[in-house]
Design an enzyme around this catalytic site. Structure first.
Site, mmCIF file in Angstrom:
data_model
loop_
_atom_site.group_PDB
_atom_site.id
_atom_site.type_symbol
_atom_site.label_atom_id
_atom_site.label_comp_id
_atom_site.label_asym_id
_atom_site.label_seq_id
_atom_site.Cartn_x
_atom_site.Cartn_y
_atom_site.Cartn_z
ATOM 1 N N CYS A 1 1.228 -0.539 -8.357
ATOM 2 C CA CYS A 1 -0.062 0.858 -8.335
ATOM 3 C C CYS A 1 0.564 1.757 -7.090
ATOM 4 C CB CYS A 1 -1.348 0.192 -7.411
ATOM 5 S SG CYS A 1 -1.075 -0.583 -6.137
ATOM 6 N N ARG B 1 -10.382 6.994 2.148
ATOM 7 C CA ARG B 1 -10.520 5.801 1.807
ATOM 8 C C ARG B 1 -11.619 4.566 2.843
ATOM 9 N NH1 ARG B 1 -4.146 4.416 0.102
ATOM 10 N NH2 ARG B 1 -5.360 4.740 -1.336
ATOM 11 N N HIS C 1 -10.093 -0.446 -5.957
ATOM 12 C CA HIS C 1 -9.688 0.590 -5.802
ATOM 13 C C HIS C 1 -9.649 1.379 -7.756
ATOM 14 C CE1 HIS C 1 -6.643 3.652 -4.657
ATOM 15 N NE2 HIS C 1 -5.692 2.916 -4.465
ATOM 16 N N ASP D 1 1.190 -6.246 -6.887
ATOM 17 C CA ASP D 1 0.861 -5.351 -6.200
ATOM 18 C C ASP D 1 1.555 -5.998 -5.301
ATOM 19 O OD1 ASP D 1 -0.275 -3.180 -4.702
ATOM 20 O OD2 ASP D 1 -1.994 -3.826 -4.707
ATOM 21 N N GLN E 1 -7.456 4.421 -9.045
ATOM 22 C CA GLN E 1 -6.019 4.456 -9.704
ATOM 23 C C GLN E 1 -5.771 3.507 -10.526
ATOM 24 O OE1 GLN E 1 -2.864 3.412 -7.685
ATOM 25 N NE2 GLN E 1 -2.024 3.295 -10.128
ATOM 26 N N ARG F 1 -2.539 10.204 -11.071
ATOM 27 C CA ARG F 1 -3.166 10.164 -10.447
ATOM 28 C C ARG F 1 -4.183 11.364 -10.391
ATOM 29 N NH1 ARG F 1 -3.659 5.820 -6.557
ATOM 30 N NH2 ARG F 1 -5.685 7.097 -5.888
HETATM 31 N N1 CP Z 1 -1.332 3.930 -5.561
HETATM 32 C C1 CP Z 1 -1.875 4.403 -3.811
HETATM 33 O O1 CP Z 1 -2.942 4.171 -3.745
HETATM 34 O O2 CP Z 1 -1.093 4.606 -2.885
HETATM 35 P P1 CP Z 1 -1.289 5.541 -1.568
HETATM 36 O O3 CP Z 1 -1.844 4.227 -0.441
HETATM 37 O O4 CP Z 1 -0.126 6.013 -1.149
HETATM 38 O O5 CP Z 1 -2.458 6.183 -1.855
HETATM 39 N N1 NVA Z 2 -3.675 -2.667 -2.598
HETATM 40 C C1 NVA Z 2 -2.732 -2.017 -1.110
HETATM 41 C C2 NVA Z 2 -3.132 -1.326 -2.426
HETATM 42 C C3 NVA Z 2 -2.268 0.103 -1.813
HETATM 43 C C4 NVA Z 2 -2.801 1.384 -2.848
HETATM 44 C C5 NVA Z 2 -3.857 -2.828 -0.512
HETATM 45 O O1 NVA Z 2 -4.523 -1.741 -0.270
HETATM 46 O O2 NVA Z 2 -2.967 -1.705 0.665
#
Ligand code: CP
Ligand code: NVA
Length: 307
Positions: free
Chosen positions: A266, A107, A134, A225, A137, A294
């Protein structure tokens, strides 16, 4: 090398295979304790590195649990603890890690980091979120939709809010899984045009509709989101909130969707900003199924990467 970098970069048959395999693996666990091993152990003798340059709850825990259920071992690494966060190149990091582990999930911020990791690793790399997409997700979200309401092909998905990284993977999925997608949000926060154009080129209807009420007419799935993502500058918060407020998903907006419409987010959510408590905890909401899925979807992704 079978990297899982994005939904649009993965063959349709492979994506469908992963959803089916996730369903099967979920069913096979059949109420067992969460720490119990799966019957087959596709990750037996495998070591997996989970790298986080941004915070995470779901991605971190679901990948870790998933690897262990499949018989593998994990190592959770934060970017700042690695030399990667102190000037070592992504390429050198990728080559070094490949000597120790069988699979890398990362990530990160820039998509370029993910791509450089994949180009230089000699083991599969999985995208655990970048500023741009992502995919894990949305694999969980497809699984969630289909276990509730059947095939997603031909359905109408409406995204209300910021045209962000999670939206982008929905657009990739629209093209690959064959569903229609409407984006409703302020023009200033439109998704990158390439995501829309690419999905349209695959034959699905992708629309931009500024009026959220018009947008959700007959929707089978309404998604939103956070209004401020992890990579967004805090200084943009107030402007974003002002522009996105009309796109809040509340009960009044949900009334315009189909009777059996689902609501997804998400998570993490900022309750009563992008979506109200009434919607998040209401009958259409499948937010905690998404979170659970997930685990199952990513197990299928990892199994595919190593197959
Ligand atoms: N939805 C998601 O990716 O959550 P986290 O940021 O907690 O991993
Ligand atoms: N759009 C959000 C998703 C988190 C899972 C971010 O990138 O922070």
């Amino acid at each position: 090398m079978k990297h899982f970098l994005d939904i649009n970069k993965t063959e349709v048959a492979d994506l469908r295979g992963m959803i089916d395999s996730a369903k099967a693996m979920k069913n096979a666990r059949n109420g067992r304790p969460k720490g119990a091993l799966d019957d087959d152990l596709p990750l037996k003798d495998h070591m997996v590195a989970l790298i986080f340059e941004k915070p995470s709850t779901r991605t971190r825990v679901s990948f870790d649990v998933g690897v262990r259920q499949m018989g593998g071992q994990t190592m959770v690494l934060s970017g700042s603890e690695l030399q990667l966060g102190h000037g070592e190149t992504v390429a050198d990091t990728a080559k070094v890690l490949s000597r120790y582990v069988d699979l890398i999930m990362i990530r990160t911020f820039e998509e370029a980091t993910l791509l450089e990791m994949a180009e230089n690793a000699t083991v599969p790399v999985i995208n655990g979120l970048t500023n741009r997409t992502h995919p894990c997700q949305i694999m969980a979200d497809i699984l969630t939709f289909e276990e509730r309401n059947g095939p997603i092909a031909g359905k109408k998905v409406v995204w209300s809010g910021d045209g962000n990284n999670v939206f982008a993977s929905f657009a990739h999925a629209a093209g690959q899984f064959g569903f229609d997608l409407t984006f409703t949000g302020p023009q200033t926060l439109d998704p990158e045009a390439v995501f829309i154009e690419e999905a349209r080129a695959k034959g699905v209807k992708v629309e931009i509709e500024r009026d959220p009420v018009k947008a959700v007419q007959g929707a089978d799935l309404v998604v939103t989101d956070t209004w401020v993502s992890m990579h967004d500058a805090v200084s943009t918060r107030e402007r974003r909130h002002n522009q996105l407020r009309p796109y809040q998903v509340n009960e009044e907006l949900m009334r315009h969707a189909a009777d059996d419409a689902l609501f997804m987010h998400c998570l993490p959510a900022h309750r009563n900003e992008e979506a109200t408590d009434a919607v998040m905890d209401g009958p259409a909401s499948v937010i905690f199924d998404e979170a659970e899925n997930r685990l199952h979807a990513q197990k299928a992704v990892m199994k595919w990467c190593l197959s």
